[in-house]
Design an enzyme around this catalytic site. Structure first.
Site, PDB file in Angstrom:
ATOM      1  CG  ASP A 193      65.468  24.704  40.396  1.00  0.00           C
ATOM      2  OD1 ASP A 193      66.372  25.551  39.847  1.00  0.00           O
ATOM      3  OD2 ASP A 193      64.699  23.921  39.848  1.00  0.00           O
ATOM      4  CG  ASP A 264      65.158  21.235  36.146  1.00  0.00           C
ATOM      5  OD1 ASP A 264      65.596  21.155  37.321  1.00  0.00           O
ATOM      6  OD2 ASP A 264      65.251  22.025  35.300  1.00  0.00           O
TER       7      ASP A 264
END
EC number: 3.4.23.-
Length: 377
Positions: A193, A264
């Site tokens: 990420d 997420d």
């Protein structure tokens, strides 16, 4: 990813993501109970067979898969970045099919409740397609209808509904077997990420993560009308589709959308699903040992604090921190940079203090009985 200011849209994102994680975790735990009941029935009717078989639809991630998943995600991201125009229609159709199945899974409990008074739970045969109950057929029909309306309108609310179904299905059907695998997976995804949000622009002259997440795809109906030469007015007024890989909520002024990727939600959700199952396992183990106390250096109040509550609070704080960081820096933030430390570190600390770290780290666990089908929340 959390991009926007803290307002009503961001509050909606917080609440929905937490509800999805909690609901998906309890659906997963309930599936474990149902599988145990089936195994018990199978072992009682066919004692010669091994009763340790599990549901084939449930995927357990091992250490090797946890290490290579960020690499596979990076390759997929690059394919979408460089060849999006070539694969967008195929990707849209595959996403729509998966979203249809996932949303049907999300609707199934409601449909079971609605059909229970007026329909038996006998399965109806559809030949080679399999056997389905009336509730399953109803949930699938409603899901297909919603996907068709989304394709025709492209409304963000319908896209959110499909993304919710994907989140719940992934949390319910994917398992993390130990804390070791959880740490490997979340640490690798944190690096993934951070790299693709912060450093990809230096290599590819564009923020790869943001571009892929926000790029709309051509509507399959529009593409089909052009390929078949159906005329200028057939299928040409349908909108481009923003794919259900994220949750979006408009602000009260309508000036911007709050956005949170389903990764997420799902990846921390898998960790919360793991600790919920461990809380249930430990609760049953304590009841079997007639309530034996924990380590002497830990107070009784500390022993009563569940790992699920601790990790869920950490998820909320991490998500709030990501939002504040996006406001300060006025740029996209890798949410896992905040979510992973705020969920893993409190969990590891509490497991160490309560004396469970060694058992949670490497030992797989299975609930011993299905007598307690619900946990206090």
């Amino acid at each position: 990813r959390a991009y926007s200011l803290v307002d009503s849209s961001q509050v909606s994102t917080f609440l929905i993501s937490i509800l999805l994680i909690v609901y998906g975790s309890f659906r997963s735990l309930n599936m474990d109970f149902e599988n145990q009941d089936k195994e018990k029935d199978n072992s009682s009717t066919a004692g010669s067979f091994n009763g340790n078989s599990t549901n084939n639809s449930i995927q357990t991630i091992d250490s090797t898969q946890a290490l290579f998943l960020p690499i596979g995600a990076s390759v997929s991201l690059l394919v979408m970045f460089f060849f999006f125009d070539s694969v967008q229609v195929v990707f849209t159709i595959c996403t729509a099919v998966l979203a249809t199945i996932a949303f049907a899974f999300l609707l199934l409990p409601m449909c079971q409740y609605l059909t229970r008074p007026c329909s038996p739970q006998n399965k109806i045969s559809f030949g080679c397609c399999g056997r389905f109950t009336a509730a399953e057929l109803l949930s699938f029909s409603l899901s297909v209808m919603l996907v068709l309306i989304w394709v025709l309108t492209g409304h963000w609310l319908l896209m959110d509904a499909l993304a919710m179904g994907l989140c719940v299905a992934m949390i319910a059907f994917v398992r993390l077997p130990s804390l070791k695998v959880s740490c490997l997976l979340l640490s690798g995804l944190l690096i993934y990420d951070v790299f693709w949000v912060f450093f990809s622009a230096y290599i590819f002259n564009s923020n790869v993560m943001v571009k892929v997440a926000t790029q709309p795809a051509d509507n399959p109906l529009d593409v089909l009308s052009r390929k078949l030469h159906l005329g200028p007015n057939v299928g040409r007024d349908v909108p481009r589709l923003s794919l259900p890989g994220k949750l979006v909520f408009p602000s009260s002024t309508g000036s911007h959308f709050s956005m949170l990727g389903i990764g997420d939600i799902v990846m921390p959700g898998l960790l919360l699903c793991f600790v919920l199952r461990y809380d249930n396992y430990k609760k049953q183990a304590n009841s079997d040992s007639c309530g034996a106390p924990g380590p002497g250096n830990i107070s009784g109040r500390m022993q009563k604090v569940s790992y699920f509550h601790c990790t869920l609070i950490g998820y909320f704080v991490g998500l709030l921190t990501a939002t504040v960081a996006s406001r300060i820096h006025r740029a996209a933030q890798p949410a896992l940079l905040y979510l992973v430390p705020f969920t893993l570190l409190p969990l590891l600390t509490m497991a160490y203090l309560k004396g469970d770290l060694r058992r949670m780290w490497s030992e797989p666990f299975h609930s011993k009985s299905s007598s307690s089908r619900f946990l206090e929340v």
